[in-house]
Write a protein that holds these residues in place. Structure first.
Motif, PDB file in Angstrom:
ATOM      1  N   LEU A  19       6.079 -55.625  84.634  1.00 18.71           N
ATOM      2  CA  LEU A  19       5.268 -55.430  83.427  1.00 18.71           C
ATOM      3  C   LEU A  19       5.132 -53.950  83.094  1.00 18.71           C
ATOM      4  CD1 LEU A  19       2.457 -57.968  84.340  1.00 18.71           C
ATOM      5  CD2 LEU A  19       4.258 -58.322  82.641  1.00 18.71           C
ATOM      6  N   LYS A  20       5.122 -53.660  81.813  1.00 21.60           N
ATOM      7  CA  LYS A  20       4.929 -52.281  81.383  1.00 21.60           C
ATOM      8  C   LYS A  20       3.507 -51.811  81.678  1.00 21.60           C
ATOM      9  CE  LYS A  20       8.453 -51.701  77.808  1.00 21.60           C
ATOM     10  NZ  LYS A  20       8.714 -51.294  76.414  1.00 21.60           N
ATOM     11  N   ASP A  21       3.335 -50.490  81.718  1.00 22.64           N
ATOM     12  CA  ASP A  21       2.026 -49.909  81.990  1.00 22.64           C
ATOM     13  C   ASP A  21       1.121 -50.009  80.760  1.00 22.64           C
ATOM     14  OD1 ASP A  21       3.238 -49.262  84.341  1.00 22.64           O
ATOM     15  OD2 ASP A  21       3.234 -47.085  84.026  1.00 22.64           O
ATOM     16  N   ASP A  22      -0.193 -50.094  81.010  1.00 20.99           N
ATOM     17  CA  ASP A  22      -1.211 -50.012  79.950  1.00 20.99           C
ATOM     18  C   ASP A  22      -1.015 -51.050  78.844  1.00 20.99           C
ATOM     19  OD1 ASP A  22      -2.330 -47.652  81.202  1.00 20.99           O
ATOM     20  OD2 ASP A  22      -0.653 -46.536  80.344  1.00 20.99           O
ATOM     21  N   VAL A  23      -0.873 -52.304  79.254  1.00 18.47           N
ATOM     22  CA  VAL A  23      -0.618 -53.388  78.303  1.00 18.47           C
ATOM     23  C   VAL A  23      -1.840 -54.280  78.090  1.00 18.47           C
ATOM     24  CG1 VAL A  23       0.713 -55.501  77.910  1.00 18.47           C
ATOM     25  CG2 VAL A  23       1.865 -53.439  78.715  1.00 18.47           C
ATOM     26  N   PHE A  24      -2.560 -54.587  79.172  1.00 17.39           N
ATOM     27  CA  PHE A  24      -3.569 -55.643  79.108  1.00 17.39           C
ATOM     28  C   PHE A  24      -4.993 -55.102  79.067  1.00 17.39           C
ATOM     29  CE2 PHE A  24       0.170 -57.514  81.127  1.00 17.39           C
ATOM     30  CZ  PHE A  24       0.381 -58.602  80.289  1.00 17.39           C
ATOM     31  N   ASP A  25      -5.826 -55.788  78.277  1.00 19.05           N
ATOM     32  CA  ASP A  25      -7.263 -55.469  78.225  1.00 19.05           C
ATOM     33  C   ASP A  25      -8.001 -56.117  79.384  1.00 19.05           C
ATOM     34  OD1 ASP A  25      -7.432 -54.099  75.531  1.00 19.05           O
ATOM     35  OD2 ASP A  25      -6.567 -56.022  74.911  1.00 19.05           O
ATOM     36  N   MET A  29       4.573 -56.943  70.606  1.00 17.96           N
ATOM     37  CA  MET A  29       4.566 -55.777  71.486  1.00 17.96           C
ATOM     38  C   MET A  29       5.334 -56.108  72.765  1.00 17.96           C
ATOM     39  SD  MET A  29       1.311 -53.759  73.139  1.00 17.96           S
ATOM     40  CE  MET A  29       0.719 -55.235  73.966  1.00 17.96           C
ATOM     41  N   PRO A  30       6.401 -55.347  73.064  1.00 18.24           N
ATOM     42  CA  PRO A  30       7.143 -55.601  74.304  1.00 18.24           C
ATOM     43  C   PRO A  30       6.290 -55.290  75.523  1.00 18.24           C
ATOM     44  CG  PRO A  30       7.887 -53.567  73.259  1.00 18.24           C
ATOM     45  CD  PRO A  30       6.939 -54.217  72.305  1.00 18.24           C
ATOM     46  N   ILE A  31       6.318 -56.168  76.518  1.00 20.21           N
ATOM     47  CA  ILE A  31       5.459 -55.977  77.685  1.00 20.21           C
ATOM     48  C   ILE A  31       6.246 -55.895  78.988  1.00 20.21           C
ATOM     49  CG2 ILE A  31       3.500 -57.113  76.567  1.00 20.21           C
ATOM     50  CD1 ILE A  31       4.098 -59.565  78.307  1.00 20.21           C
ATOM     51  N   PHE A  32       7.580 -55.983  78.912  1.00 17.67           N
ATOM     52  CA  PHE A  32       8.375 -55.995  80.135  1.00 17.67           C
ATOM     53  C   PHE A  32       9.203 -54.721  80.274  1.00 17.67           C
ATOM     54  CE2 PHE A  32       8.052 -60.461  78.660  1.00 17.67           C
ATOM     55  CZ  PHE A  32       7.175 -60.911  79.638  1.00 17.67           C
ATOM     56  N   LYS A  33       9.320 -54.228  81.493  1.00 16.08           N
ATOM     57  CA  LYS A  33      10.080 -53.013  81.747  1.00 16.08           C
ATOM     58  C   LYS A  33      11.451 -53.293  82.366  1.00 16.08           C
ATOM     59  CE  LYS A  33       6.993 -51.228  84.574  1.00 16.08           C
ATOM     60  NZ  LYS A  33       6.300 -50.408  85.611  1.00 16.08           N
ATOM     61  N   LYS A  34      11.717 -54.565  82.682  1.00 16.73           N
ATOM     62  CA  LYS A  34      12.994 -54.931  83.282  1.00 16.73           C
ATOM     63  C   LYS A  34      13.649 -56.053  82.481  1.00 16.73           C
ATOM     64  CE  LYS A  34      11.664 -53.621  87.999  1.00 16.73           C
ATOM     65  NZ  LYS A  34      11.559 -54.063  89.419  1.00 16.73           N
ATOM     66  N   LYS A  35      14.950 -56.218  82.661  1.00 15.68           N
ATOM     67  CA  LYS A  35      15.683 -57.256  81.949  1.00 15.68           C
ATOM     68  C   LYS A  35      15.294 -58.639  82.484  1.00 15.68           C
ATOM     69  CE  LYS A  35      19.764 -54.517  80.759  1.00 15.68           C
ATOM     70  NZ  LYS A  35      21.248 -54.386  80.873  1.00 15.68           N
ATOM     71  N   TYR A  36      15.290 -59.595  81.584  1.00 12.59           N
ATOM     72  CA  TYR A  36      14.935 -60.962  81.952  1.00 12.59           C
ATOM     73  C   TYR A  36      15.796 -61.940  81.173  1.00 12.59           C
ATOM     74  CZ  TYR A  36      12.393 -60.841  77.506  1.00 12.59           C
ATOM     75  OH  TYR A  36      12.071 -60.719  76.182  1.00 12.59           O
ATOM     76  N   ILE A  37      15.734 -63.204  81.570  1.00  8.78           N
ATOM     77  CA  ILE A  37      16.355 -64.260  80.791  1.00  8.78           C
ATOM     78  C   ILE A  37      15.261 -65.199  80.311  1.00  8.78           C
ATOM     79  CG2 ILE A  37      18.546 -64.112  82.041  1.00  8.78           C
ATOM     80  CD1 ILE A  37      17.723 -66.674  83.542  1.00  8.78           C
ATOM     81  N   LEU A  38      15.506 -65.874  79.217  1.00  8.14           N
ATOM     82  CA  LEU A  38      14.555 -66.842  78.673  1.00  8.14           C
ATOM     83  C   LEU A  38      15.125 -68.229  78.909  1.00  8.14           C
ATOM     84  CD1 LEU A  38      11.847 -66.947  77.134  1.00  8.14           C
ATOM     85  CD2 LEU A  38      13.174 -67.123  75.022  1.00  8.14           C
ATOM     86  N   ASP A  57      11.729 -71.601  77.410  1.00  9.79           N
ATOM     87  CA  ASP A  57      10.536 -70.884  76.929  1.00  9.79           C
ATOM     88  C   ASP A  57       9.797 -70.131  78.031  1.00  9.79           C
ATOM     89  OD1 ASP A  57      10.843 -71.699  74.238  1.00  9.79           O
ATOM     90  OD2 ASP A  57       9.925 -73.621  74.698  1.00  9.79           O
ATOM     91  N   ILE A  58      10.408 -69.977  79.193  1.00 13.55           N
ATOM     92  CA  ILE A  58       9.801 -69.207  80.286  1.00 13.55           C
ATOM     93  C   ILE A  58      10.594 -67.924  80.489  1.00 13.55           C
ATOM     94  CG2 ILE A  58       9.266 -69.190  82.760  1.00 13.55           C
ATOM     95  CD1 ILE A  58       9.000 -72.254  82.580  1.00 13.55           C
ATOM     96  N   VAL A  59       9.896 -66.806  80.533  1.00 14.56           N
ATOM     97  CA  VAL A  59      10.525 -65.521  80.814  1.00 14.56           C
ATOM     98  C   VAL A  59      10.785 -65.450  82.317  1.00 14.56           C
ATOM     99  CG1 VAL A  59      10.228 -63.013  80.784  1.00 14.56           C
ATOM    100  CG2 VAL A  59       9.376 -64.404  78.868  1.00 14.56           C
ATOM    101  N   LYS A  60      12.057 -65.319  82.710  1.00  7.64           N
ATOM    102  CA  LYS A  60      12.416 -65.407  84.115  1.00  7.64           C
ATOM    103  C   LYS A  60      13.020 -64.097  84.634  1.00  7.64           C
ATOM    104  CE  LYS A  60      14.558 -68.888  85.866  1.00  7.64           C
ATOM    105  NZ  LYS A  60      13.628 -69.088  86.985  1.00  7.64           N
ATOM    106  N   PHE A  61      12.521 -63.686  85.793  1.00  5.28           N
ATOM    107  CA  PHE A  61      13.090 -62.564  86.527  1.00  5.28           C
ATOM    108  C   PHE A  61      13.597 -63.095  87.874  1.00  5.28           C
ATOM    109  CE2 PHE A  61      10.042 -60.712  83.649  1.00  5.28           C
ATOM    110  CZ  PHE A  61      10.650 -59.547  83.212  1.00  5.28           C
ATOM    111  N   GLU A  62      14.660 -62.496  88.369  1.00  4.25           N
ATOM    112  CA  GLU A  62      15.187 -62.919  89.658  1.00  4.25           C
ATOM    113  C   GLU A  62      14.213 -62.529  90.769  1.00  4.25           C
ATOM    114  OE1 GLU A  62      19.230 -62.526  92.411  1.00  4.25           O
ATOM    115  OE2 GLU A  62      18.939 -61.201  90.685  1.00  4.25           O
TER     116      GLU A  62
END
Length: 302
Positions: free
Chosen positions: A130-136, A1-10, A13-18
């Motif tokens: 992060l996208k909306d309504d993702v986490f419990d 399930m995609p959980i990010f709303k913005k572009k990132y680099i990997l 193994d770490i998802v990185k945002f500027e």
């Protein structure tokens, strides 16, 4: 399930945002110099799991989560707690932090111990990645008070929480942190020696590594970004964002059972009981541990 709303680099193994914000970068530099918390050489997933089980708050949170859930730890640092939430479960765990070096330590540990149900994200909370309504479940303990706008960060986190999802937030208390503030004043005059003498946490971790001791002193006494908050302030945050108050440590009223069910609906007391219990923090174990208070809420299905 995609959980990010913005572009990132990997990267490794770490998802990185500027991260462009100056305050976030200041905090990043602070924790890069002394990651908090840190691992000991002998740590493995069994030791980390045991440490988590020995922590009343973490143990009960993990038990309440159950299985097959999505979990976010905000400000995960070097990832011990995020890894603990992932160990022995099929939950999808995300650890988010602004300090890339800390996340490298976290990722290195999870790879070494073959913990596969966890993702580490390098981002500023306020960048809303992060996208909306993702986490419990969202765990955000000891983090918001190190941001430039704690309430704005709180609002952003809530967007990613599902309806009927649970949030645990921990903040420094305006009254309960008094002892730490006094020690900080003395630290500026007399240096570390007075902290070793007066700080009960330091006295209890003498057997731990010098790096962990140094990280605690830096985090408590020379952090560059810090704010303090009250019980009623957080209740106001909850009310403004349709979050149902569930429970708190310390209690908001005069119920003081040490066997409290943290996720059972509790009485939030009144202005007097909340103020009185904040004053008590100065003299009890909460004041010992930096004056941190915990509030648990549930997102209303509206």
């Amino acid at each position: 399930m995609p959980i990010f709303k913005k572009k990132y680099i990997l990267e490794k193994d770490i998802v990185k945002f500027e991260i462009k914000d100056l305050v976030a970068n200041k905090v990043d530099n602070f924790y890069t110099e002394a990651p908090f918390p840190n691992y000991q050489i002998e740590d493995n997933k069994y030791i980390i799991n045991k440490k988590g089980d020995n922590n009343f708050l973490a143990r009960n949170f993990k038990k309440f989560i159950g299985f097959n859930k999505t979990v976010l730890e905000v400000g995960c640092g070097t990832g011990q707690l995020a890894n603990y939430f992932a160990i022995g479960t099929n939950n999808k765990v995300v650890g988010l932090d602004s300090t890339n070096y800390s996340l490298q330590l976290a990722s290195r540990f999870s790879k070494k111990e073959d913990i596969k149900n966890i993702t580490f994200v390098n981002a500023d909370i306020l960048d809303d990645v992060l996208k909306d309504d993702v986490f419990d479940f969202i765990w955000c303990n000891g983090v918001l008070h190190h941001t430039k706008n704690p309430y704005a960060a709180f609002e952003i986190l809530l967007k990613s929480l599902k309806k009927n999802g649970y949030l645990l937030v921990g903040l420094y208390n305006k009254y309960g942190r008094l002892r730490t503030l006094i020690r900080r004043f003395l630290y500026k005059i007399f240096g570390e020696k007075v902290i070793y003498l007066l700080d009960p946490v330091i006295r209890n971790i003498k057997k731990k590594s010098k790096e962990q001791t140094r990280s605690w002193i830096r985090d408590q006494y020379i952090h560059p970004v810090e704010s303090m908050h009250t019980f009623d302030e957080v209740l106001n945050w909850f009310n403004k964002n349709e979050i149902e108050y569930i429970n708190a440590l310390p209690s908001f009223d005069f119920e003081t059972s040490f066997e409290i069910d943290l996720f059972k609906k509790a009485n939030k007391g009144n202005i007097f009981t909340r103020f009185f219990n904040q004053i008590l923090m100065i003299f009890n174990s909460y004041g010992n541990d930096g004056g941190l208070f915990i509030v648990i809420g549930k997102k209303k299905d509206v």
